[in-house]
Design a protein around this motif. Structure first.
Motif, mmCIF file in Angstrom:
data_model
loop_
_atom_site.group_PDB
_atom_site.id
_atom_site.type_symbol
_atom_site.label_atom_id
_atom_site.label_comp_id
_atom_site.label_asym_id
_atom_site.label_seq_id
_atom_site.Cartn_x
_atom_site.Cartn_y
_atom_site.Cartn_z
ATOM 1 N N TYR A 70 -24.546 5.466 34.603
ATOM 2 C CA TYR A 70 -25.826 5.255 35.282
ATOM 3 C C TYR A 70 -26.758 4.402 34.434
ATOM 4 O O TYR A 70 -27.616 3.707 34.980
ATOM 5 C CB TYR A 70 -26.468 6.590 35.667
ATOM 6 C CG TYR A 70 -25.565 7.402 36.567
ATOM 7 C CD1 TYR A 70 -24.788 6.784 37.546
ATOM 8 C CD2 TYR A 70 -25.457 8.772 36.432
ATOM 9 C CE1 TYR A 70 -23.942 7.511 38.356
ATOM 10 C CE2 TYR A 70 -24.617 9.512 37.251
ATOM 11 C CZ TYR A 70 -23.862 8.879 38.214
ATOM 12 O OH TYR A 70 -23.024 9.589 39.022
ATOM 13 N N VAL A 71 -26.600 4.438 33.120
ATOM 14 C CA VAL A 71 -27.340 3.513 32.258
ATOM 15 C C VAL A 71 -26.923 2.084 32.619
ATOM 16 O O VAL A 71 -27.767 1.199 32.780
ATOM 17 C CB VAL A 71 -27.094 3.809 30.767
ATOM 18 C CG1 VAL A 71 -27.715 2.730 29.884
ATOM 19 C CG2 VAL A 71 -27.626 5.186 30.394
ATOM 20 N N ALA A 72 -25.612 1.883 32.801
ATOM 21 C CA ALA A 72 -25.114 0.562 33.184
ATOM 22 C C ALA A 72 -25.669 0.138 34.539
ATOM 23 O O ALA A 72 -26.077 -1.018 34.722
ATOM 24 C CB ALA A 72 -23.580 0.573 33.215
ATOM 25 N N VAL A 73 -25.714 1.055 35.488
ATOM 26 C CA VAL A 73 -26.234 0.748 36.824
ATOM 27 C C VAL A 73 -27.706 0.355 36.749
ATOM 28 O O VAL A 73 -28.133 -0.616 37.380
ATOM 29 C CB VAL A 73 -26.032 1.942 37.783
ATOM 30 C CG1 VAL A 73 -26.780 1.731 39.092
ATOM 31 C CG2 VAL A 73 -24.549 2.168 38.045
ATOM 32 N N LEU A 126 -20.243 -1.766 29.526
ATOM 33 C CA LEU A 126 -20.468 -0.323 29.442
ATOM 34 C C LEU A 126 -19.809 0.395 30.623
ATOM 35 O O LEU A 126 -19.178 1.444 30.455
ATOM 36 C CB LEU A 126 -21.972 -0.016 29.409
ATOM 37 C CG LEU A 126 -22.360 1.465 29.402
ATOM 38 C CD1 LEU A 126 -21.720 2.215 28.237
ATOM 39 C CD2 LEU A 126 -23.883 1.599 29.376
ATOM 40 N N ARG A 127 -19.933 -0.153 31.818
ATOM 41 C CA ARG A 127 -19.322 0.462 33.008
ATOM 42 C C ARG A 127 -17.814 0.614 32.824
ATOM 43 O O ARG A 127 -17.240 1.670 33.075
ATOM 44 C CB ARG A 127 -19.621 -0.377 34.244
ATOM 45 C CG ARG A 127 -18.898 0.135 35.481
ATOM 46 C CD ARG A 127 -19.239 -0.659 36.719
ATOM 47 N NE ARG A 127 -20.586 -0.321 37.139
ATOM 48 C CZ ARG A 127 -21.627 -1.162 37.119
ATOM 49 N NH1 ARG A 127 -21.476 -2.397 36.716
ATOM 50 N NH2 ARG A 127 -22.804 -0.774 37.514
ATOM 51 N N TRP A 128 -17.144 -0.456 32.360
ATOM 52 C CA TRP A 128 -15.694 -0.387 32.214
ATOM 53 C C TRP A 128 -15.279 0.471 31.026
ATOM 54 O O TRP A 128 -14.184 1.048 31.016
ATOM 55 C CB TRP A 128 -15.084 -1.781 32.186
ATOM 56 C CG TRP A 128 -15.027 -2.300 33.592
ATOM 57 C CD1 TRP A 128 -15.935 -3.112 34.203
ATOM 58 C CD2 TRP A 128 -14.069 -1.968 34.588
ATOM 59 N NE1 TRP A 128 -15.593 -3.311 35.517
ATOM 60 C CE2 TRP A 128 -14.448 -2.626 35.787
ATOM 61 C CE3 TRP A 128 -12.916 -1.183 34.603
ATOM 62 C CZ2 TRP A 128 -13.711 -2.516 36.956
ATOM 63 C CZ3 TRP A 128 -12.186 -1.082 35.770
ATOM 64 C CH2 TRP A 128 -12.577 -1.741 36.926
ATOM 65 N N VAL A 165 -27.142 -11.700 29.465
ATOM 66 C CA VAL A 165 -26.521 -10.912 28.390
ATOM 67 C C VAL A 165 -26.558 -9.422 28.749
ATOM 68 O O VAL A 165 -25.554 -8.712 28.594
ATOM 69 C CB VAL A 165 -27.219 -11.184 27.034
ATOM 70 C CG1 VAL A 165 -26.788 -10.182 25.973
ATOM 71 C CG2 VAL A 165 -26.946 -12.615 26.574
ATOM 72 N N LEU A 166 -27.697 -8.945 29.249
ATOM 73 C CA LEU A 166 -27.798 -7.535 29.642
ATOM 74 C C LEU A 166 -26.874 -7.201 30.819
ATOM 75 O O LEU A 166 -26.235 -6.139 30.833
ATOM 76 C CB LEU A 166 -29.243 -7.174 30.009
ATOM 77 C CG LEU A 166 -30.216 -7.047 28.854
ATOM 78 C CD1 LEU A 166 -31.630 -6.780 29.375
ATOM 79 C CD2 LEU A 166 -29.786 -5.942 27.904
ATOM 80 N N ALA A 167 -26.789 -8.093 31.797
ATOM 81 C CA ALA A 167 -25.919 -7.850 32.959
ATOM 82 C C ALA A 167 -24.454 -7.781 32.527
ATOM 83 O O ALA A 167 -23.705 -6.910 32.986
ATOM 84 C CB ALA A 167 -26.126 -8.936 34.010
ATOM 85 N N VAL A 168 -24.045 -8.657 31.633
ATOM 86 C CA VAL A 168 -22.666 -8.639 31.136
ATOM 87 C C VAL A 168 -22.434 -7.384 30.294
ATOM 88 O O VAL A 168 -21.381 -6.731 30.410
ATOM 89 C CB VAL A 168 -22.351 -9.926 30.343
ATOM 90 C CG1 VAL A 168 -21.016 -9.818 29.618
ATOM 91 C CG2 VAL A 168 -22.361 -11.130 31.279
#
Length: 168
Positions: free
Chosen positions: A121-124, A83-85, A75-78
């Motif tokens: 960077y939060v997403a990364v 967030l990245r997109w 769930v966090l990875a998705v």
């Protein structure tokens, strides 16, 4: 393990899509007088992000899938991808994997930039620990997190300096 391999390969394809967008946006920026900053750390970033995906696959062969850890990490990875997109969409042609600043353009303050100075960077960071932990690859998660923290220290410093120069 097959499902996890597909997930990691999908993230790899997502990275290729990012690079396509970044190349298009770099051409747009340079055509408008954009200037690149922080070139020295970029190859390190490429290697580190590639190693994250390779490490996930290599280590996961030796680790079990633990549902109590794997599902929340998925769930966090998705969510990190979302967030990245969102960042990419919000910045439009100003988004890039490189630090390229076009003089005279205002700083973007909408979308996720309302809440964070560097939401990508939060997403990364989230993806860097969550993706490996989907399949209990804790060594990859820990190694990427530590190395990425060092890299982000350099990158954010370079990006902030570039934005200050562009604003002057």
């Amino acid at each position: 393990m097959v499902s996890y391999t597909i997930l990691v390969l999908a993230v790899g394809l997502e990275r290729v899509a990012e690079l396509v967008v970044a190349l298009r946006n770099a051409r747009w920026s340079f055509a408008r007088g954009g200037r690149e900053f922080g070139r020295g750390h970029y190859p390190v970033m490429v290697v580190l992000h590639t190693a994250l995906l390779a490490g996930c696959l290599a280590e996961a062969w030796h680790r079990p899938f633990l549902p109590w850890l794997g599902w929340p990490m998925l769930v966090l990875a998705v969510a990190a991808q979302g967030l990245r997109w969102w960042c990419i969409r919000t910045l439009g042609p100003q988004w890039n994997t490189r630090i390229i600043v076009v003089p005279g353009l205002p700083l973007v303050s909408g979308g996720p930039y309302r809440w964070f100075a560097h939401p990508n960077y939060v997403a990364v960071v989230v993806e860097g620990f969550a993706l490996p932990l989907v399949h209990t690859a804790w060594i990859t998660a820990l190694t990427f997190t530590v190395l990425n923290a060092a890299l982000l220290t350099v990158r954010i410093r370079a990006e902030n300096a570039a934005l200050r120069i562009a604003a002057a």
